[in-house]
Each structure stands twice: as structure tokens, then as C-alpha cells.
Design a protein around this motif. Sequence first.
Motif, mmCIF file in Angstrom:
data_model
loop_
_atom_site.group_PDB
_atom_site.id
_atom_site.type_symbol
_atom_site.label_atom_id
_atom_site.label_comp_id
_atom_site.label_asym_id
_atom_site.label_seq_id
_atom_site.Cartn_x
_atom_site.Cartn_y
_atom_site.Cartn_z
ATOM 1 N N GLY A 210 -5.160 -7.721 -4.631
ATOM 2 C CA GLY A 210 -6.184 -8.006 -5.623
ATOM 3 C C GLY A 210 -7.319 -8.862 -5.106
ATOM 4 N N ARG A 211 -7.229 -9.297 -3.833
ATOM 5 C CA ARG A 211 -8.245 -10.220 -3.314
ATOM 6 C C ARG A 211 -8.979 -9.706 -2.085
ATOM 7 N NH1 ARG A 211 -7.209 -14.544 -1.116
ATOM 8 N NH2 ARG A 211 -5.005 -14.356 -0.598
ATOM 9 N N ALA A 212 -8.329 -8.911 -1.258
ATOM 10 C CA ALA A 212 -8.948 -8.475 -0.007
ATOM 11 C C ALA A 212 -10.117 -7.531 -0.271
ATOM 12 C CB ALA A 212 -7.909 -7.793 0.874
ATOM 13 N N ASP A 213 -11.101 -7.562 0.617
ATOM 14 C CA ASP A 213 -12.253 -6.666 0.496
ATOM 15 C C ASP A 213 -11.866 -5.223 0.809
ATOM 16 O OD1 ASP A 213 -14.491 -8.665 0.031
ATOM 17 O OD2 ASP A 213 -13.608 -9.446 1.870
ATOM 18 N N MET A 214 -10.915 -5.047 1.715
ATOM 19 C CA MET A 214 -10.385 -3.722 2.024
ATOM 20 C C MET A 214 -8.869 -3.813 2.105
ATOM 21 S SD MET A 214 -10.778 -1.320 5.465
ATOM 22 C CE MET A 214 -12.412 -0.677 5.150
ATOM 23 N N VAL A 215 -8.195 -2.963 1.368
ATOM 24 C CA VAL A 215 -6.735 -2.892 1.420
ATOM 25 C C VAL A 215 -6.351 -1.543 2.008
ATOM 26 C CG1 VAL A 215 -4.593 -2.884 0.098
ATOM 27 C CG2 VAL A 215 -6.462 -4.418 -0.564
ATOM 28 N N ALA B 224 2.050 -3.365 4.181
ATOM 29 C CA ALA B 224 3.305 -2.669 4.452
ATOM 30 C C ALA B 224 3.910 -2.161 3.145
ATOM 31 C CB ALA B 224 4.280 -3.611 5.147
ATOM 32 N N PRO B 225 4.756 -1.129 3.214
ATOM 33 C CA PRO B 225 5.393 -0.635 1.981
ATOM 34 C C PRO B 225 6.264 -1.683 1.303
ATOM 35 C CG PRO B 225 5.610 0.980 3.747
ATOM 36 C CD PRO B 225 5.092 -0.274 4.379
ATOM 37 N N ASP B 226 6.973 -2.487 2.111
ATOM 38 C CA ASP B 226 7.856 -3.525 1.588
ATOM 39 C C ASP B 226 8.314 -4.385 2.757
ATOM 40 O OD1 ASP B 226 9.893 -2.017 2.924
ATOM 41 O OD2 ASP B 226 10.132 -0.796 1.121
ATOM 42 N N PHE B 227 9.086 -5.434 2.452
ATOM 43 C CA PHE B 227 9.490 -6.331 3.531
ATOM 44 C C PHE B 227 10.545 -5.705 4.443
ATOM 45 C CE2 PHE B 227 11.836 -9.796 5.513
ATOM 46 C CZ PHE B 227 10.777 -10.447 6.144
ATOM 47 N N ARG C 23 -3.665 5.119 2.004
ATOM 48 C CA ARG C 23 -4.804 4.938 1.091
ATOM 49 C C ARG C 23 -5.618 3.745 1.554
ATOM 50 N NH1 ARG C 23 -5.167 1.786 -3.721
ATOM 51 N NH2 ARG C 23 -6.742 2.558 -5.204
ATOM 52 N N ILE C 24 -6.930 3.840 1.386
ATOM 53 C CA ILE C 24 -7.843 2.725 1.663
ATOM 54 C C ILE C 24 -8.587 2.415 0.392
ATOM 55 C CG2 ILE C 24 -9.829 1.934 2.984
ATOM 56 C CD1 ILE C 24 -9.002 3.797 5.242
#
Length: 270
Positions: free
Chosen positions: A248-253, A194-197, A264-265
Motif C-alpha cells: 500500500g506504500r511502494a511506488d511500484m509493487v 514474495a508470495p509468502d514467507f 503483476r506490476i
Amino acid sequence: MLVDRLDSVVRHALAGQARRPLVLGLCGAQGSGKSTLAAALSRRLAEAGVTVAVLSLDDLYRTLAEREALARTVHPLLRTRGVPGTHDIALGLAVIAALERGETAALPRFDKARDDRMPRAGWPHAPAGTQVLVLEGWCVGALPQAPAALAEPVNALERREDAQGLWRGYVNRALAGDYQRLFARIDVLVFLAAPDFATVYDWRKQQEDALRMRVGDDAPGVMADAALARFVQHYERLTRHMLADMSGRADMVVELSEDRCVKRIALREG
């Protein structure tokens, strides 16, 4: 199209490993579209002859009686489902273990209108030989925070109802425990960012407004705006932590705009 990219990632991962099922972790804040994406991917894979099942973290919630016991013995905020510590992680691990043995597996189901688990007789089943399990949920793959990060409250709920930090400490310890055993079984992790909370609250309110239009203001489970604002605060701490940590951890963001369009992907290298 996002489902096309995700389908490609899953097919590539399937081709590269012998262990089954492949577990795809799909995480993102409330209202980010996890369930819709999981269903679309499931249909796409099934059409291609891939045997797939979907398990939502929401369906692993502890029973109402169990959460009421936690509320009495640990902290009153644990009656509210959602945060780590309010799920029966053993159920999720049992599903994966059965599928790893090549067996059929009962998929737990939770009735949010009753705020309780559905009777086992009503659970659907993942077939024997399932090749892909989509594990979706708002905190799937999350890591616990450093203890020092728990010191200061992040919102009014924590200031007023968890001044001593007992609830958030329990939640963090739960996340550091069996949740990590479940998340360690994930082969591919996808994060809908999400863009932000503030946007997360807007998305959740849109869901609630749609529910209100469909079933009426007085239907079970429908929350007024004040109740919704308080409810979302249960999720705020870990949601903010994931927004800062998960990219910084997910395989796809998958970076989403305020209207849930894909901006963006990004695929992790390696």
C-alpha cells in the motif's frame, strides 16, 4: 520485461525533479532478485548515458567488533548481521550527502565470508555528478511495527532466544530511528513481493545450495540446513510485516511467483 518498466519509471522521475541524485529504493525479501535487478537497471541506465551507482544495505553492516559489542551489552542475537540495528546508517547518509554535493563518494563494501567490513582502500567510488543512486536491501523503506505487535513471538527463535522481547524491541526502535532518515531520502520505492514467507525460505535455501556447490560444504560462510533455518528466522518478523504493509506504500509493487517470475506490476497513482 521488468527492467524496461523500471527504466521507464526512473527516466520519468529524473525528468520531473532537479535534485540529484535521484534515489531509487529497491526492497524485497532474501532471494527475491534485488541485486540482479539493480545490476541490470544500472547497466541499462549507463548505456543511455545516465550516471548511476548502486549501494546495498548489506554493505552498511556494522563491523564484527561493533556487533559483538552489541551482543554483549544489548542482546546476543545482535551479533548476527541483518536486522535493523546491525547497520551503520551514518555511512549511507554520508554517501548520499556527498552525492548531493556533486562530489565523488566512497561506497562501503562488506565481506560476508569474513563477516566484516572491507578496508576502506578497497571500496569503489560513485563518480561526481551521479544522477541515480540505487539503494537496495531487504528492509529498505520499511516502517516500524506498533509496540503491541511485538508482544507475541513469531517463530521458535523469538520464543527460545528472545522470550522477553528485548531483541525485537531494540530492532523496532532502531528501525524507527536513523533508518527512517535514510529511507526518507528515497524518491522512488520499488517492492519485490514474495508470495509468502515460506517461499522466502525456499529462495534463500536455493542461494545457499548454489554457494555450497560452488565453494564446497566447508568453505567459510556456508550454512548447513539447520543453521540456515535459524538464520532466516532473524528476518521473519519484519519480512511478514513488509508483505502486509508495503503493497500500500511502494511506488511500484512487483508481485513474484514462487519461481520468481513477475505475476503483476502495480504502480501507485499520484
